[in-house]
Design a protein around this motif. Structure first.
Motif, PDB file in Angstrom:
ATOM      1  N   GLU A 160     -35.708  20.842 -28.014  1.00 34.00           N
ATOM      2  CA  GLU A 160     -34.484  20.148 -27.641  1.00 34.00           C
ATOM      3  C   GLU A 160     -33.298  20.990 -28.085  1.00 34.00           C
ATOM      4  N   THR A 161     -32.135  20.729 -27.509  1.00 29.71           N
ATOM      5  CA  THR A 161     -30.917  21.411 -27.936  1.00 29.71           C
ATOM      6  C   THR A 161     -30.545  20.924 -29.327  1.00 29.71           C
ATOM      7  N   LYS A 162     -30.354  21.830 -30.263  1.00 34.16           N
ATOM      8  CA  LYS A 162     -30.083  21.455 -31.645  1.00 34.16           C
ATOM      9  C   LYS A 162     -28.598  21.202 -31.864  1.00 34.16           C
ATOM     10  N   GLU A 163     -28.326  20.174 -32.661  1.00 36.54           N
ATOM     11  CA  GLU A 163     -26.932  19.862 -32.938  1.00 36.54           C
ATOM     12  C   GLU A 163     -26.322  20.969 -33.783  1.00 36.54           C
ATOM     13  N   ASN A 164     -25.067  21.236 -33.505  1.00 34.49           N
ATOM     14  CA  ASN A 164     -24.323  22.271 -34.220  1.00 34.49           C
ATOM     15  C   ASN A 164     -25.014  23.633 -34.146  1.00 34.49           C
ATOM     16  N   ASN A 165     -25.854  23.801 -33.117  1.00 36.90           N
ATOM     17  CA  ASN A 165     -26.559  25.070 -32.925  1.00 36.90           C
ATOM     18  C   ASN A 165     -27.429  25.463 -34.095  1.00 36.90           C
ATOM     19  N   GLU A 166     -27.747  24.511 -34.959  1.00 35.43           N
ATOM     20  CA  GLU A 166     -28.634  24.805 -36.075  1.00 35.43           C
ATOM     21  C   GLU A 166     -30.082  24.723 -35.611  1.00 35.43           C
ATOM     22  N   ASN A 167     -30.900  25.578 -36.167  1.00 34.75           N
ATOM     23  CA  ASN A 167     -32.309  25.589 -35.793  1.00 34.75           C
ATOM     24  C   ASN A 167     -33.064  24.586 -36.655  1.00 34.75           C
ATOM     25  N   LEU A 168     -32.818  23.314 -36.412  1.00 35.75           N
ATOM     26  CA  LEU A 168     -33.437  22.246 -37.187  1.00 35.75           C
ATOM     27  C   LEU A 168     -34.424  21.476 -36.328  1.00 35.75           C
ATOM     28  N   VAL A 169     -35.500  21.026 -36.950  1.00 36.27           N
ATOM     29  CA  VAL A 169     -36.445  20.157 -36.253  1.00 36.27           C
ATOM     30  C   VAL A 169     -35.851  18.762 -36.096  1.00 36.27           C
ATOM     31  N   ILE A 170     -35.258  18.248 -37.168  1.00 35.80           N
ATOM     32  CA  ILE A 170     -34.732  16.882 -37.160  1.00 35.80           C
ATOM     33  C   ILE A 170     -33.248  16.902 -36.804  1.00 35.80           C
ATOM     34  N   ASP A 171     -32.975  16.972 -35.495  1.00 35.45           N
ATOM     35  CA  ASP A 171     -31.612  16.820 -34.998  1.00 35.45           C
ATOM     36  C   ASP A 171     -31.414  15.371 -34.572  1.00 35.45           C
ATOM     37  N   GLN A 172     -30.273  15.061 -33.967  1.00 31.88           N
ATOM     38  CA  GLN A 172     -30.008  13.681 -33.592  1.00 31.88           C
ATOM     39  C   GLN A 172     -30.985  13.179 -32.543  1.00 31.88           C
ATOM     40  N   VAL A 173     -31.404  14.054 -31.639  1.00 30.35           N
ATOM     41  CA  VAL A 173     -32.381  13.648 -30.632  1.00 30.35           C
ATOM     42  C   VAL A 173     -33.692  13.244 -31.299  1.00 30.35           C
ATOM     43  N   ALA A 174     -34.123  14.042 -32.281  1.00 29.24           N
ATOM     44  CA  ALA A 174     -35.359  13.722 -32.996  1.00 29.24           C
ATOM     45  C   ALA A 174     -35.211  12.418 -33.788  1.00 29.24           C
ATOM     46  N   LYS A 175     -34.067  12.221 -34.411  1.00 32.86           N
ATOM     47  CA  LYS A 175     -33.842  10.980 -35.167  1.00 32.86           C
ATOM     48  C   LYS A 175     -33.961   9.763 -34.257  1.00 32.86           C
ATOM     49  N   ASN A 189     -55.632   3.965 -38.264  1.00 34.30           N
ATOM     50  CA  ASN A 189     -55.154   4.132 -36.899  1.00 34.30           C
ATOM     51  C   ASN A 189     -54.534   5.513 -36.708  1.00 34.30           C
ATOM     52  N   GLY A 190     -55.318   6.442 -36.152  1.00 34.35           N
ATOM     53  CA  GLY A 190     -54.822   7.791 -35.899  1.00 34.35           C
ATOM     54  C   GLY A 190     -53.787   7.853 -34.799  1.00 34.35           C
ATOM     55  N   THR A 191     -53.752   6.858 -33.917  1.00 33.07           N
ATOM     56  CA  THR A 191     -52.738   6.835 -32.857  1.00 33.07           C
ATOM     57  C   THR A 191     -51.342   6.747 -33.446  1.00 33.07           C
ATOM     58  N   ILE A 192     -51.194   6.017 -34.543  1.00 34.51           N
ATOM     59  CA  ILE A 192     -49.906   5.938 -35.225  1.00 34.51           C
ATOM     60  C   ILE A 192     -49.462   7.330 -35.667  1.00 34.51           C
ATOM     61  N   HIS A 193     -50.374   8.097 -36.219  1.00 41.18           N
ATOM     62  CA  HIS A 193     -50.041   9.446 -36.687  1.00 41.18           C
ATOM     63  C   HIS A 193     -49.694  10.357 -35.524  1.00 41.18           C
ATOM     64  N   LYS A 194     -50.447  10.261 -34.440  1.00 43.74           N
ATOM     65  CA  LYS A 194     -50.168  11.069 -33.254  1.00 43.74           C
ATOM     66  C   LYS A 194     -48.758  10.789 -32.725  1.00 43.74           C
ATOM     67  N   GLN A 195     -48.417   9.529 -32.578  1.00 39.49           N
ATOM     68  CA  GLN A 195     -47.113   9.169 -32.026  1.00 39.49           C
ATOM     69  C   GLN A 195     -45.983   9.552 -32.972  1.00 39.49           C
ATOM     70  N   PHE A 196     -46.216   9.392 -34.277  1.00 39.02           N
ATOM     71  CA  PHE A 196     -45.177   9.776 -35.236  1.00 39.02           C
ATOM     72  C   PHE A 196     -44.959  11.282 -35.222  1.00 39.02           C
ATOM     73  N   ARG A 197     -46.015  12.049 -35.181  1.00 38.57           N
ATOM     74  CA  ARG A 197     -45.880  13.517 -35.137  1.00 38.57           C
ATOM     75  C   ARG A 197     -45.162  13.959 -33.855  1.00 38.57           C
ATOM     76  N   ASP A 198     -45.512  13.338 -32.742  1.00 39.00           N
ATOM     77  CA  ASP A 198     -44.827  13.669 -31.489  1.00 39.00           C
ATOM     78  C   ASP A 198     -43.344  13.329 -31.570  1.00 39.00           C
ATOM     79  N   ALA A 199     -43.013  12.249 -32.262  1.00 41.87           N
ATOM     80  CA  ALA A 199     -41.610  11.878 -32.427  1.00 41.87           C
ATOM     81  C   ALA A 199     -40.872  12.902 -33.285  1.00 41.87           C
ATOM     82  N   VAL A 200     -41.534  13.414 -34.310  1.00 40.02           N
ATOM     83  CA  VAL A 200     -40.894  14.396 -35.197  1.00 40.02           C
ATOM     84  C   VAL A 200     -40.669  15.723 -34.482  1.00 40.02           C
TER      85      VAL A 200
END
Length: 404
Positions: free
Chosen positions: A8-23, A387-398
Motif C-alpha cells: 500500500e502507499t505509505k503515509e508520509n512516504n515512510e517505509n512502514l508496515v503499519i500505516d493508516q491503511v493497515a490500521k 482457531n488458526g483462521t483468526i491468525h490468518k486473517q489477523f496476519r493478512d490485516a497486518v
C-alpha cells in the motif's frame, strides 16, 4: 514463485508496515472477529521500529459481566509460556551450565536408558527397542525428544493414566512419571509437539538448584518489568481476568471459571514450563521487544544477540513429518519458536516474513517477532477450540492480503 503481501502507499512516504491503511484494516478485522461471532473479545498491540504502532480492543473480556476487552485485561496465554521458559533455559546455556548436544540424562538421570515403543501388542504391552542415541537437550528445545501421545501405540492413554500434569505434583514428580513411559519414536527423528518444554522447566531446576518459577521470575520477568505475568493471579487482579469461551457451530459458551481458572486462582506445586502463565498485552510486548532488540530491553540484557539468533534459527532439517507444524506457514522450528523459512506461496497460506519467529496459545492467542521490519505483534483472544483462521486473517490485516 513466492507470493508477496499486497503493498500500500505509505503515509508520509515512510517505509512502514503499519500505516493508516493497515490500521483501518486491522480495526475492521478485529471488529469482524466479534461481530461475526468468532470470539467474544479481541485486542491487539503492535510495535514497529521501537514505537507503538497500533492498539485497539473490541468486544468483551467477560461477556456475562459486560466487562470490555481492554489494554489491561489479563488473559491465559497457555503455550505462549513456552518461549519464556526457553529464554530462562538459554540464560543458563550462556553461563556454560550445559551444552545443547549433551544428553538430557547427564543432568536429569531419570531419562537414562529410555526405550522406544514400536508396536502395541494384543496383551496391551508394548514391543520395545532401545534408543539409538540418548535424548539430547537440543531435542527437548525443538520437540524431537520422542515424547509422544501416539494413539496407534496407545501412548495417548498411557500419558493420561500417568496423570503427568497432576497439579499437586512437582516438576520432579512429572519427570519421574514421564521417564517410565516409552518414547513414540527415536530421538531426533520427528517433531512432535508436547511435554518437552515442561522437561525444560525441570532441567532449569536441576541446573540452577532453584524452583523453576523463581528462576524465571528473577532472570526474565523481573528484569523485563513483566509485573503482570504470573502463574497465580491474586484476588485484587481477578476482575481484569478474561473469561474463556468455547465456540460451537451455533454459539459461544462460557467455560465455567472454576474450570478455566482453577490453575491460576490457587497456588499449586505444579509450575509447568509449557503452559499456565497469564499476562497482559503490554507485559508480553516487553518480552517481544526484548527479542526484536536481540536480547535487550530498556538497558536490561536478558540474552546475548547470538543466543537470540540461535533460538530464532531453524533446527529442523524438514517439517514434512512434523504433524501440524506446516499449517502455521512455511516454517521450521528453533528453540521454542516456529521460524519462517519461506514466503507464502499462495493466498491461502499463513502470511508473514522470512526470518520471523513466533508462537501461539491454545486459547488462540498469538505473538510474533519480525526482525526484517522491526515489528512485534501480540494478539489476545480467549476462544476454544484453537482457531488458526483468526491468525490468518489477523496476519493478512497486518501485512496486507497476499496476492496469488
Amino acid at each position: 514463485m513466492a507470493c508477496q503481501p499486497q503493498t500500500e502507499t505509505k503515509e508520509n512516504n515512510e517505509n512502514l508496515v503499519i500505516d493508516q491503511v493497515a490500521k483501518n484494516r486491522i480495526d475492521s478485522t478485529l471488529q469482524s472477529f466479534v461481530s461475526e461471532g468468532m470470539v467474544v473479545g479481541a485486542s491487539a498491540l503492535i510495535f514497529e521500529k521501537g514505537k507503538e504502532a497500533y492498539f485497539n480492543a473490541y468486544g468483551y473480556a467477560d461477556r456475562e459481566a459486560k466487562i470490555p476487552m481492554d489494554r489491561n485485561t489479563i488473559v491465559t496465554i497457555f503455550s505462549m509460556t513456552k518461549p519464556l521458559t526457553g529464554t530462562a533455559l538459554m540464560s543458563l546455556w550462556e553461563e556454560g551450565a550445559f551444552q545443547l548436544e549433551e544428553p538430557l540424562s547427564k543432568y536429569a538421570p531419570e531419562f537414562s536408558d529410555m526405550q522406544v515403543a514400536t508396536e502395541l501388542l494384543d496383551s496391551g504391552k508394548w514391543k520395545l527397542e532401545p534408543t539409538t542415541r540418548p535424548i539430547s537437550i537440543a531435542d527437548i528445545t525443538r520437540h524431537s525428544a520422542g515424547f509422544s501421545t501416539r494413539s496407534d501405540l496407545g501412548l495417548d492413554q498411557a500419558n493420561t493414566a500417568a496423570d503427568l500434569y497432576n497439579l499437586n505434583n512437582t516438576l520432579k514428580d512429572m519427570a519421574q512419571d514421564l521417564s517410565q513411559l516409552p518414547l513414540g519414536f527415536q530421538p531426533g527423528t520427528r517433531w512432535e509437539y508436547g511435554i518437552s518444554v515442561d522437561v525444560q522447566a525441570y532441567l532449569i531446576e536441576q541446573l540452577s538448584g532453584r524452583p523453576f518459577d523463581e528462576y524465571m521470575q528473577e532472570t526474565v520477568l523481573d528484569p523485563l518489568g513483566m509485573s503482570e505475568t504470573s502463574f497465580f493471579v491474586p484476588e485484587d487482579r481477578r476482575q481484569r481476568m478474561a473469561a474463556l469461551y468455547f465456540k460451537t457451530d451455533s454459539s459461544i459458551n462460557r467455560i465455567p471459571d472454576e474450570q478455566s481458572h482453577a490453575f491460576n486462582y490457587a497456588e499449586w506445586p505444579m509450575k509447568p514450563g509449557g503452559w499456565g502463565l497469564t499476562s497482559t498485552l503490554d507485559d508480553y510486548m516487553k518480552f517481544a521487544q526484548m527479542l526484536v532488540n536481540e536480547g535487550t530491553y530498556r538497558d536490561n540484557t536478558i540474552l546475548q544477540p547470538e543466543t537470540v539468533k540461535l533460538m530464532a534459527t531453524n533446527h529442523l532439517p524438514a517439517v514434512e513429518d512434523s504433524l501440524w507444524l506446516p499449517g502455521k506457514g512455511r516454517v521450521g522450528f528453533g528453540i521454542d519458536f516456529a521460524v519462517r523459512t519461506e514466503e507464502p506461496q499462495n493466498s491461502e497460506e499463513m502470511n508473514g516474513t522470512v526470518g520471523e519467529f513466533f508462537w501461539d496459545g491454545a486459547g488462540s492467542t498469538l505473538f510474533w517477532v519480525d526482525p526484517k521490519n522491526e515489528l512485534t505483534a501480540v494478539l489476545f483472544v480467549q476462544i476454544f477450540p484453537f482457531n488458526g483462521t483468526i491468525h490468518k486473517q489477523f496476519r493478512d490485516a497486518v501485512y496486507g492480503p497476499i496476492k496469488d
